[in-house]
Design a protein around this motif. Sequence first.
Motif, PDB file in Angstrom:
ATOM      1  N   SER A   1       9.701  -4.957   6.825  1.00 23.50           N
ATOM      2  CA  SER A   1       9.419  -4.476   5.466  1.00 23.50           C
ATOM      3  C   SER A   1       9.819  -5.496   4.407  1.00 23.50           C
ATOM      4  O   SER A   1      10.869  -6.139   4.494  1.00 23.50           O
ATOM      5  CB  SER A   1      10.185  -3.172   5.218  1.00 23.50           C
ATOM      6  OG  SER A   1      10.160  -2.838   3.838  1.00 23.50           O
ATOM      7  N   SER A   2       8.989  -5.547   3.376  1.00 24.50           N
ATOM      8  CA  SER A   2       9.283  -6.395   2.210  1.00 24.50           C
ATOM      9  C   SER A   2      10.569  -5.972   1.508  1.00 24.50           C
ATOM     10  O   SER A   2      11.126  -6.737   0.719  1.00 24.50           O
ATOM     11  CB  SER A   2       8.129  -6.313   1.210  1.00 24.50           C
ATOM     12  OG  SER A   2       8.030  -4.996   0.706  1.00 24.50           O
ATOM     13  N   SER A   3      11.048  -4.753   1.811  1.00 22.37           N
ATOM     14  CA  SER A   3      12.294  -4.292   1.187  1.00 22.37           C
ATOM     15  C   SER A   3      13.463  -5.190   1.576  1.00 22.37           C
ATOM     16  O   SER A   3      14.480  -5.215   0.876  1.00 22.37           O
ATOM     17  CB  SER A   3      12.584  -2.840   1.570  1.00 22.37           C
ATOM     18  OG  SER A   3      12.704  -2.734   2.969  1.00 22.37           O
TER      19      SER A   3
ATOM     20  N   TYR B   1      17.400   1.790   4.387  1.00 24.57           N
ATOM     21  CA  TYR B   1      16.091   1.495   4.992  1.00 24.57           C
ATOM     22  C   TYR B   1      15.854  -0.013   5.094  1.00 24.57           C
ATOM     23  O   TYR B   1      15.407  -0.524   6.123  1.00 24.57           O
ATOM     24  CB  TYR B   1      14.980   2.158   4.166  1.00 24.57           C
ATOM     25  CG  TYR B   1      13.577   1.749   4.562  1.00 24.57           C
ATOM     26  CD1 TYR B   1      12.994   2.250   5.718  1.00 24.57           C
ATOM     27  CD2 TYR B   1      12.845   0.853   3.785  1.00 24.57           C
ATOM     28  CE1 TYR B   1      11.709   1.869   6.089  1.00 24.57           C
ATOM     29  CE2 TYR B   1      11.573   0.471   4.147  1.00 24.57           C
ATOM     30  CZ  TYR B   1      11.009   0.979   5.295  1.00 24.57           C
ATOM     31  OH  TYR B   1       9.742   0.593   5.659  1.00 24.57           O
TER      32      TYR B   1
ATOM     33  N   PHE C   1       4.029  -5.272   2.879  1.00 28.17           N
ATOM     34  CA  PHE C   1       4.213  -5.108   1.430  1.00 28.17           C
ATOM     35  C   PHE C   1       3.423  -3.889   0.953  1.00 28.17           C
ATOM     36  O   PHE C   1       2.204  -3.948   0.798  1.00 28.17           O
ATOM     37  CB  PHE C   1       3.720  -6.362   0.685  1.00 28.17           C
ATOM     38  CG  PHE C   1       4.729  -7.483   0.647  1.00 28.17           C
ATOM     39  CD1 PHE C   1       5.037  -8.204   1.786  1.00 28.17           C
ATOM     40  CD2 PHE C   1       5.371  -7.812  -0.532  1.00 28.17           C
ATOM     41  CE1 PHE C   1       5.968  -9.233   1.767  1.00 28.17           C
ATOM     42  CE2 PHE C   1       6.309  -8.834  -0.571  1.00 28.17           C
ATOM     43  CZ  PHE C   1       6.610  -9.550   0.574  1.00 28.17           C
ATOM     44  N   ASN C   2       4.082  -2.792   0.704  1.00 25.66           N
ATOM     45  CA  ASN C   2       3.478  -1.581   0.125  1.00 25.66           C
ATOM     46  C   ASN C   2       2.024  -1.362   0.537  1.00 25.66           C
ATOM     47  O   ASN C   2       1.097  -1.529  -0.261  1.00 25.66           O
ATOM     48  CB  ASN C   2       3.638  -1.597  -1.395  1.00 25.66           C
ATOM     49  CG  ASN C   2       5.090  -1.365  -1.776  1.00 25.66           C
ATOM     50  OD1 ASN C   2       5.924  -2.252  -1.607  1.00 25.66           O
ATOM     51  ND2 ASN C   2       5.412  -0.181  -2.231  1.00 25.66           N
TER      52      ASN C   2
ATOM     53  N   SER D   1       6.419  10.337  -0.147  1.00 27.15           N
ATOM     54  CA  SER D   1       5.109   9.709   0.053  1.00 27.15           C
ATOM     55  C   SER D   1       4.984   8.424  -0.745  1.00 27.15           C
ATOM     56  O   SER D   1       5.559   8.297  -1.829  1.00 27.15           O
ATOM     57  CB  SER D   1       3.996  10.663  -0.375  1.00 27.15           C
ATOM     58  OG  SER D   1       3.983  11.802   0.442  1.00 27.15           O
TER      59      SER D   1
ATOM     60  N   VAL E   1       3.640   5.713  -3.268  1.00 30.94           N
ATOM     61  CA  VAL E   1       3.278   6.016  -4.644  1.00 30.94           C
ATOM     62  C   VAL E   1       1.764   6.126  -4.852  1.00 30.94           C
ATOM     63  O   VAL E   1       1.304   6.979  -5.626  1.00 30.94           O
ATOM     64  CB  VAL E   1       3.914   4.987  -5.611  1.00 30.94           C
ATOM     65  CG1 VAL E   1       3.302   3.604  -5.441  1.00 30.94           C
ATOM     66  CG2 VAL E   1       3.791   5.444  -7.049  1.00 30.94           C
TER      67      VAL E   1
ATOM     68  N   PHE F   1      -0.240   9.058  -6.702  1.00 34.78           N
ATOM     69  CA  PHE F   1      -1.014   8.808  -7.932  1.00 34.78           C
ATOM     70  C   PHE F   1      -2.475   9.243  -7.750  1.00 34.78           C
ATOM     71  O   PHE F   1      -3.069   9.856  -8.643  1.00 34.78           O
ATOM     72  CB  PHE F   1      -0.976   7.315  -8.276  1.00 34.78           C
ATOM     73  CG  PHE F   1       0.240   6.854  -9.040  1.00 34.78           C
ATOM     74  CD1 PHE F   1       1.388   7.637  -9.121  1.00 34.78           C
ATOM     75  CD2 PHE F   1       0.240   5.622  -9.681  1.00 34.78           C
ATOM     76  CE1 PHE F   1       2.517   7.192  -9.815  1.00 34.78           C
ATOM     77  CE2 PHE F   1       1.351   5.178 -10.390  1.00 34.78           C
ATOM     78  CZ  PHE F   1       2.486   5.957 -10.456  1.00 34.78           C
TER      79      PHE F   1
ATOM     80  N   PHE G   1       9.054   6.783 -11.760  1.00 36.27           N
ATOM     81  CA  PHE G   1      10.519   6.658 -11.737  1.00 36.27           C
ATOM     82  C   PHE G   1      10.906   5.338 -12.390  1.00 36.27           C
ATOM     83  O   PHE G   1      10.550   4.271 -11.899  1.00 36.27           O
ATOM     84  CB  PHE G   1      11.044   6.733 -10.304  1.00 36.27           C
ATOM     85  CG  PHE G   1      10.678   8.033  -9.612  1.00 36.27           C
ATOM     86  CD1 PHE G   1      11.032   9.254 -10.182  1.00 36.27           C
ATOM     87  CD2 PHE G   1       9.977   8.039  -8.416  1.00 36.27           C
ATOM     88  CE1 PHE G   1      10.695  10.451  -9.556  1.00 36.27           C
ATOM     89  CE2 PHE G   1       9.637   9.225  -7.789  1.00 36.27           C
ATOM     90  CZ  PHE G   1       9.996  10.439  -8.364  1.00 36.27           C
TER      91      PHE G   1
HETATM   92  C1  UD2 Z   1       9.210   0.161   0.303  1.00 37.08           C
HETATM   93  C2  UD2 Z   1       8.772  -1.271   0.671  1.00 37.08           C
HETATM   94  C3  UD2 Z   1       7.439  -1.209   1.417  1.00 37.08           C
HETATM   95  C4  UD2 Z   1       7.522  -0.275   2.622  1.00 37.08           C
HETATM   96  C5  UD2 Z   1       7.948   1.102   2.116  1.00 37.08           C
HETATM   97  C6  UD2 Z   1       8.073   2.132   3.209  1.00 37.08           C
HETATM   98  C7  UD2 Z   1       9.640  -2.552  -1.250  1.00 37.08           C
HETATM   99  C8  UD2 Z   1       9.306  -3.426  -2.395  1.00 37.08           C
HETATM  100  N1  UD2 Z   1       8.593  -2.057  -0.550  1.00 37.08           N
HETATM  101  O1  UD2 Z   1       8.262   0.678  -0.584  1.00 37.08           O
HETATM  102  O2  UD2 Z   1       7.060  -2.501   1.832  1.00 37.08           O
HETATM  103  O3  UD2 Z   1       8.418  -0.772   3.582  1.00 37.08           O
HETATM  104  O4  UD2 Z   1       9.235   0.987   1.451  1.00 37.08           O
HETATM  105  O5  UD2 Z   1       8.352   3.370   2.621  1.00 37.08           O
HETATM  106  O6  UD2 Z   1      10.796  -2.327  -0.948  1.00 37.08           O
HETATM  107  N2  UD2 Z   1       7.328   5.861  -7.455  1.00 37.08           N
HETATM  108  C9  UD2 Z   1       7.018   6.544  -8.622  1.00 37.08           C
HETATM  109  N3  UD2 Z   1       6.509   7.794  -8.530  1.00 37.08           N
HETATM  110  C10 UD2 Z   1       6.287   8.415  -7.321  1.00 37.08           C
HETATM  111  C11 UD2 Z   1       6.600   7.708  -6.144  1.00 37.08           C
HETATM  112  C12 UD2 Z   1       7.124   6.431  -6.242  1.00 37.08           C
HETATM  113  O7  UD2 Z   1       7.224   6.028  -9.725  1.00 37.08           O
HETATM  114  O8  UD2 Z   1       5.832   9.555  -7.316  1.00 37.08           O
HETATM  115  C13 UD2 Z   1       7.824   4.483  -7.569  1.00 37.08           C
HETATM  116  C14 UD2 Z   1       9.064   4.158  -6.768  1.00 37.08           C
HETATM  117  O9  UD2 Z   1      10.226   4.465  -7.495  1.00 37.08           O
HETATM  118  C15 UD2 Z   1       8.886   2.644  -6.561  1.00 37.08           C
HETATM  119  C16 UD2 Z   1       7.368   2.472  -6.457  1.00 37.08           C
HETATM  120  O10 UD2 Z   1       6.804   3.642  -7.018  1.00 37.08           O
HETATM  121  O11 UD2 Z   1       9.342   1.929  -7.687  1.00 37.08           O
HETATM  122  C17 UD2 Z   1       6.886   2.364  -5.031  1.00 37.08           C
HETATM  123  O12 UD2 Z   1       7.475   3.396  -4.270  1.00 37.08           O
HETATM  124  P1  UD2 Z   1       7.005   3.710  -2.776  1.00 37.08           P
HETATM  125  O13 UD2 Z   1       7.836   4.836  -2.275  1.00 37.08           O
HETATM  126  O14 UD2 Z   1       5.542   3.854  -2.722  1.00 37.08           O
HETATM  127  O15 UD2 Z   1       7.318   2.366  -2.005  1.00 37.08           O
HETATM  128  P2  UD2 Z   1       8.598   1.367  -1.990  1.00 37.08           P
HETATM  129  O16 UD2 Z   1       8.406   0.336  -3.044  1.00 37.08           O
HETATM  130  O17 UD2 Z   1       9.864   2.115  -1.918  1.00 37.08           O
END
Ligand code: UD2
Length: 311
Positions: free
Chosen positions: A119-121, A143, A171-172, A185, A187, A191, A204
Motif C-alpha cells: 500500500s501507498s500508505s 494499517y 495507490f487508491n 469504504s 472514498v 462519492f 473529512f
Molecule cells: C489508503 C491507501 C490506499 C489503500 C487504502 C486501503 C493512502 C494514501 N492510501 O487509502 O493506497 O491502501 O488505504 O483502504 O494511504 N474520505 C472522505 N470522505 C469519505 C471517505 C473518505 O473525505 O466518505 C477521505 C479520507 O479521509 C481520505 C481520502 O478520502 O483523506 C481517501 O480515503 P480512502 O478511505 O478512500 O483511502 P485512503 O487514502 O485511506
Amino acid sequence: MNRSIVTGGAGFIGSSLVRALLAAGHRVDVIDNLSTGKLDNLEEVADQITVYEYDLCDYQRIAPVIAGAQRVFHLGAIPSVPKSILDPVPSHNSNINGTFNVFRASAEGKVGRVVYAASSSAYGDTEVLPKVETMTPRPKSPYAVQKLLGEYYASVFADCFDLETVSLRFFNVFGPRQDPTSPYSGVLSVFITCALENRSPTIFGDGKQSRDFTYVEDVVGLLMKAADAPASVVSGKVYNAGNGGRFTLNETWELLQQIAGVKLAAKYAAPRAGDVKDSQADTTAAQRDLGHAPHFTFEQGLRRTLEWYRA
Ligand code: UD2
C-alpha cells in the motif's frame, strides 16, 4: 495449465484480477473468508473457479490450496486505515499473520512467484512528491505498518527462502464492484453513490488532501506484468502501482458533479486519524521494470465506474 491463486479474490480488485487471469487462460483458485469480499463479485465466473472460504490465519487449511501453484496473488487483507485504528487486532491478525502464512505456505509449497498487494500508505507524509520507492517509509497508521511489514517479509522470503516475490504499492484503487456500503469504504465508491442518490458527501478535513486515484484495470494489468517480469530484475523488489496523477478531494467531488450532472455542496467533518495528506506515485521504476503503462486517466476511470454504479 497455469494455476493461479488469488487471496481476497472475492474483493473488488481481486475479482477483477480473477476475470483477467481466466481470460488469459489460467486456472484460478480463490481463497477468501468473505469478511469484506462477496461471492456476488464473482457471479458470472463462479463455474470457472474454485472458491475456498478459508481465513488466511488458518495455515492448515490454506497451505494445501497454495502448494504447487504457479502464481499467488496475495490481495486478501482488512484494507482500511480507520478500521486499523478503531479495531486494530483483526487487521493485525489478518494483514500480518495472514500475510506471513501466505508467504510461508508459498515457500513450503514451492510456488513459482508471489505478487503482494502492498500500500501507498507506507510512505506516510513526505516532503517531496511524487513518492519514490527509495524514500524512507513513514507509516502513520497500524494499517500502513502492517502493509509495510508484508513488503519486508516479501523481500526476506526472496532472500532467505528462495521464493520469487514482488510487492506492488497500490495507490487508491477504484472501479466497478468497490463496495460503498461500509463506514470504511473507499472514498470514490462513497462519492459516486452520493452523486447518484443526490446526497451531499462528507469530506473529512478541508478536502485539500490529494490522492493518486488509480483505475482497477490498470492495477490488474500491473499485477499480471509483475507475475511475468524476469525474476532477476523484479524479485524481492517493491514498485509503485499508481497512475502518477494527483487530485484533491475537493477537485474530485467537483469533477464528479460535472460528470454525473448534479450540484450538491459537500459537508465537512473533522480529519480522520492516520490520514495521509498527499499521495502521488512516481511510476518510473514500474514503467522501466514492469512495462507499466496506465490506460485510463482519472476522468476516464471515473466515467466508467459511474456507469457501472448506474447500471
Ligand atoms: C489508503 C491507501 C490506499 C489503500 C487504502 C486501503 C493512502 C494514501 N492510501 O487509502 O493506497 O491502501 O488505504 O483502504 O494511504 N474520505 C472522505 N470522505 C469519505 C471517505 C473518505 O473525505 O466518505 C477521505 C479520507 O479521509 C481520505 C481520502 O478520502 O483523506 C481517501 O480515503 P480512502 O478511505 O478512500 O483511502 P485512503 O487514502 O485511506
